[in-house]
Motif scaffolding. Structure first.
Motif: not given
Length: 180
Positions: A12-13, A16-17, A42, A45-46, A48-49
């Motif tokens: 996931s991250a 997104s990244f 970011w 990214v976080f 989604y992670a």
């Protein structure tokens, strides 16, 4: 389950990244002006992670286990049940969770900046390091010299309680008491 959560968080991250790093490629301006490199989002990214690892991974893990055991015997029917019944509510849940996570991460970043966390930590670190050099070498030396190996951890954990109480009281430049 842990492996599934880590893989889902990473995937996931990474998605997104890649999405935020490719923004400039897909949104090129019509004129040929040089464009600055894209900035990675970011917060996304976080978000989604966290969603992928903590929320999506366990739900999907147990859902697909249940579907394989108790679901329709036909693969086509299983896919239809998954896609028509389960995935739409999961997508709504995902978007709600992502919005909540983004809001919380942004608020935390704002509080972090507002409280000058890094500046306070750097100013407290110098005196704390000096004080730790006064405390820990003796604690470790006497623990090793006078106790059996099986008691090292307990003894040093007890020393850590005293050390933490000292720091929390404002010793070494740390703790809230030092900033009051």
């Amino acid at each position: 389950m842990i492996t599934s959560a880590v893989v889902s968080a990473f995937g996931s991250a990474l998605g997104s990244f890649l999405s935020s790093s490719n923004t400039n490629i897909t949104n090129k301006p019509s004129n040929n002006k040089r464009q600055s490199p894209s900035r990675i989002n970011w917060v996304d990214v976080f978000s989604y992670a966290i969603h992928g690892g903590i929320i999506n991974a366990p739900i999907c893990h147990y859902w697909f286990e249940w579907l394989a055991t108790n679901g329709p015997s036909s693969n086509t029917s299983s896919v239809l049940v998954d896609q028509l019944v389960v995935q739409p509510p999961l997508l709504v849940l995902m978007f709600v969770c992502l919005d909540v996570l983004r809001a919380n991460i942004r608020a935390s970043i704002g509080q972090f900046r507002e409280a000058n966390v890094v500046g306070k930590a750097l100013s407290a670190a110098g005196p704390a390091v000096v004080d730790s050099w006064r405390f820990w070498p003796f604690a470790v030396y006497f623990t090793f010299k006078y106790l059996k190996k099986k008691h090292y951890t307990v003894a040093l954990n007890l020393c850590s309680v005293a050390w933490t109480a000292y720091l929390a009281k404002g010793g070494g430049g740390g703790g809230d008491a030092a900033s009051d």
